[in-house]
Design a protein around this motif. Structure first.
Motif, PDB file in Angstrom:
ATOM      1  N   ASN A  22       0.854  -1.213   0.172  1.00  0.00           N
ATOM      2  CA  ASN A  22       0.071  -0.006  -0.136  1.00  0.00           C
ATOM      3  C   ASN A  22       0.825   1.431   0.124  1.00  0.00           C
ATOM      4  O   ASN A  22       0.651   2.142  -0.550  1.00  0.00           O
ATOM      5  N   ASP A  25       1.954   1.631  -3.563  1.00  0.00           N
ATOM      6  CA  ASP A  25       1.206   2.129  -4.335  1.00  0.00           C
ATOM      7  C   ASP A  25       0.463   3.737  -4.320  1.00  0.00           C
ATOM      8  O   ASP A  25       0.424   4.323  -4.939  1.00  0.00           O
ATOM      9  N   ALA A  26       0.794   4.009  -2.950  1.00  0.00           N
ATOM     10  CA  ALA A  26       0.443   5.479  -2.542  1.00  0.00           C
ATOM     11  C   ALA A  26       1.380   6.252  -3.077  1.00  0.00           C
ATOM     12  O   ALA A  26       1.083   7.254  -3.617  1.00  0.00           O
ATOM     13  N   ALA A  28       3.303   5.601  -5.632  1.00  0.00           N
ATOM     14  CA  ALA A  28       2.913   5.836  -7.154  1.00  0.00           C
ATOM     15  C   ALA A  28       1.874   6.755  -7.608  1.00  0.00           C
ATOM     16  O   ALA A  28       1.998   7.444  -8.354  1.00  0.00           O
ATOM     17  N   GLU A  29       0.684   6.699  -6.834  1.00  0.00           N
ATOM     18  CA  GLU A  29      -0.161   7.566  -6.923  1.00  0.00           C
ATOM     19  C   GLU A  29       0.028   9.071  -6.867  1.00  0.00           C
ATOM     20  O   GLU A  29      -0.574   9.883  -7.613  1.00  0.00           O
ATOM     21  N   MET A  30       0.904   9.146  -5.878  1.00  0.00           N
ATOM     22  CA  MET A  30       1.434  10.663  -5.721  1.00  0.00           C
ATOM     23  C   MET A  30       2.367  11.088  -6.471  1.00  0.00           C
ATOM     24  O   MET A  30       2.908  12.218  -6.596  1.00  0.00           O
ATOM     25  N   ASN A  31       3.021  10.274  -7.411  1.00  0.00           N
ATOM     26  CA  ASN A  31       4.106  10.566  -8.353  1.00  0.00           C
ATOM     27  C   ASN A  31       5.572  10.980  -7.602  1.00  0.00           C
ATOM     28  O   ASN A  31       5.999  11.742  -7.538  1.00  0.00           O
ATOM     29  N   ILE A  71      -4.478   2.875   1.262  1.00  0.00           N
ATOM     30  CA  ILE A  71      -3.748   3.554   0.416  1.00  0.00           C
ATOM     31  C   ILE A  71      -4.109   5.420   0.655  1.00  0.00           C
ATOM     32  O   ILE A  71      -3.322   6.139   0.820  1.00  0.00           O
ATOM     33  N   LYS A  75      -1.427   8.233   1.819  1.00  0.00           N
ATOM     34  CA  LYS A  75      -1.375   9.251   1.197  1.00  0.00           C
ATOM     35  C   LYS A  75      -1.569  10.593   2.088  1.00  0.00           C
ATOM     36  O   LYS A  75      -0.619  11.730   2.147  1.00  0.00           O
TER      37      LYS A  75
END
Length: 82
Positions: A22, A25-26, A28-31, A71, A75
């Motif tokens: 997680n 993934d978090a 990655a989602e936040m770049n 996630i 974030k």
């Protein structure tokens, strides 16, 4: 944020693995690029003073302990730490 260091301390159990994934993934989602470590060596866990697992640490500060964060929660924590 520069040099973001995220550590997941755990025993290697399913919950700890889930938290580690997680976190990845978090980020990655936040770049965001971060140095992510998954620490299962009980000696290192004890040296860090971790009492319950899984534990999430951001830049050497424990931000969650004993919970498997989702996630969205991760974030929010990362945003608060920046």
């Amino acid at each position: 944020m520069e040099n973001l260091t995220v550590k997941v301390y755990g025993s290697g159990c399913k919950g700890c693995q889930t938290l580690h994934q997680n976190v990845i993934d978090a980020l990655a989602e936040m770049n965001l690029v971060a140095n992510v470590e998954y620490i299962t060596d009980l000696q290192k866990v004890m040296e860090a003073g971790i009492m319950s697992m899984p534990t999430l640490s951001i830049n050497a500060k424990v931000v969650s302990s004993g919970k498997i964060l989702g996630i969205p929660e991760i974030k929010k924590i990362i945003e608060a730490e920046q």
